[in-house]
Design a protein around this motif. Sequence first.
Motif, PDB file in Angstrom:
ATOM      1  N   GLU A 294       0.812  -1.215   0.000  1.00  0.00           N
ATOM      2  CA  GLU A 294       0.000   0.000   0.000  1.00  0.00           C
ATOM      3  C   GLU A 294       0.847   1.267   0.000  1.00  0.00           C
ATOM      4  O   GLU A 294       0.374   2.337  -0.383  1.00  0.00           O
ATOM      5  N   ALA A 295       2.111   1.169   0.427  1.00  0.00           N
ATOM      6  CA  ALA A 295       2.969   2.353   0.474  1.00  0.00           C
ATOM      7  C   ALA A 295       3.386   2.811  -0.918  1.00  0.00           C
ATOM      8  O   ALA A 295       3.827   3.953  -1.087  1.00  0.00           O
ATOM      9  N   ASP A 296       3.274   1.936  -1.910  1.00  0.00           N
ATOM     10  CA  ASP A 296       3.657   2.267  -3.285  1.00  0.00           C
ATOM     11  C   ASP A 296       2.403   2.197  -4.144  1.00  0.00           C
ATOM     12  O   ASP A 296       2.090   1.172  -4.735  1.00  0.00           O
ATOM     13  N   ALA A 297       1.657   3.295  -4.171  1.00  0.00           N
ATOM     14  CA  ALA A 297       0.333   3.287  -4.789  1.00  0.00           C
ATOM     15  C   ALA A 297       0.155   4.458  -5.744  1.00  0.00           C
ATOM     16  O   ALA A 297       0.844   5.482  -5.641  1.00  0.00           O
ATOM     17  N   LEU A 298      -0.790   4.303  -6.670  1.00  0.00           N
ATOM     18  CA  LEU A 298      -1.234   5.410  -7.514  1.00  0.00           C
ATOM     19  C   LEU A 298      -2.314   6.172  -6.756  1.00  0.00           C
ATOM     20  O   LEU A 298      -3.244   5.566  -6.209  1.00  0.00           O
ATOM     21  N   ASP A 299      -2.226   7.481  -6.716  1.00  0.00           N
ATOM     22  CA  ASP A 299      -3.256   8.314  -6.092  1.00  0.00           C
ATOM     23  C   ASP A 299      -4.204   8.808  -7.185  1.00  0.00           C
ATOM     24  O   ASP A 299      -3.768   9.406  -8.174  1.00  0.00           O
ATOM     25  N   LEU A 300      -5.491   8.570  -6.973  1.00  0.00           N
ATOM     26  CA  LEU A 300      -6.506   8.898  -7.969  1.00  0.00           C
ATOM     27  C   LEU A 300      -7.569   9.788  -7.333  1.00  0.00           C
ATOM     28  O   LEU A 300      -8.060   9.487  -6.234  1.00  0.00           O
TER      29      LEU A 300
END
Length: 319
Positions: A294-300
Motif C-alpha cells: 500500500e505504500a507504493d500506490a497510484l493516487d486517484l
Amino acid sequence: MTLAPRVVLVHRRTEYEELVARHGTPGQAAFFLASRGRSAEEVEQRHHRQAAALAGAAAAVPLDWRRSRVERADLPRFLFEPGDVVAVVGQDGLVANVAKYLDGQPVVGVDADPGRNPGVLVRHRVAALPGLLRAAAHGEGALEERTMVEAVADDGQRLLALNEVYVGQPGHQTARYRLGTAAAPGGAAGGTPDTAEAAEPAEAQASSGVLVGTGTGATGWCRSAWLERGGPGALTEVPALPAPGAPALAWFVREAWPSPTTGTSRVHGLLEAGRQLVLTVESEHLVAFGDGIEADALDLTWGQSVRLGVATTRLRLLG
C-alpha cells in the motif's frame, strides 16, 4: 571492456529484526513476547535460518562477479541494471514484491526456510545457487515467463504487479466509480490510457474495491474472491482463473452495493490480452496498489480514470 555479471540479492527484514528494532534490544523483544505468553525462540530460529540462507547465497556468487544487496523496503529506490541476475532469498511473496521493479531480468527464487514456504516462486535451495546463477547469467537456464498486470492512470502514473492490483479506498471503505471495459490502445497490452473509448456504457458502482489479478495471483486474494462467488457450478457464471503464463486476467468487484444510482451487473470477468478494465473515479480519493504494498500506490482523485490490463512486461523466473 565487458563488465562482469552482477547478482542482486533481494531479502527482507525478519520478524525478529523488526521486533528488536521496535523494542530496542533482544532482551526487551523477548520480554515483550513473554508478557504475551509467547517465546522469542521460534522467531529467533527463523531469523538465523534466513541469515544463514542469505550468507550462503552471497557465498555462491563467483568472486570475479559484481554483487549488490537490497532490502525489500529499499526496492523503490534501487536501480536494477538490464544485465542483472536477481536472486530473491526469502518467501514467495518477496518475488512478487521485486517483480514490479524489473524489466526482463532473470529471477532465481531461493527458499530461505524450506518446509515453511509453499515454494511456488522460491523453488530452489541455497546449495543449487552457484549453478543457477551461471545458467541465468549465460542465458542457459529454462525461464518461465509469468503474466503481470498493469494499471495506467490518465495522468501517466503507472503500476505493475505480479499477483493483483487493488483499486479502492485507502481504508477499504466504500469506493464510488464507473466501471467498463475497452480495447487497449493499439489493440494490445500496455499503451497510454487516452486513445480508446469504452466499448460499452460504464456502470456506476459502490463497492469495497476492485481486484484485477493474474494466474500467479490466482492462488491468493483473487482465488478468495473467486471461491466466494462459488467457483465452478455457481449460479452466475464465474470465469475460470487463468494459468500463470496465460495472457489473461481475472477481475472481481468486492461487495458491490445495489442502490437507485449504483448497479451490480458487472462484478467479475476475464480480460484477454488487448482488453482493459476502465475505472473512472467518483470518490474524492482512491488508490491503486499492487501485491499488497500500500505504500507504493497510484493516487486517484475525482474524475480521473485508470486502465487495467495485461502488461507487456513479464516476470522471467528460472525454473
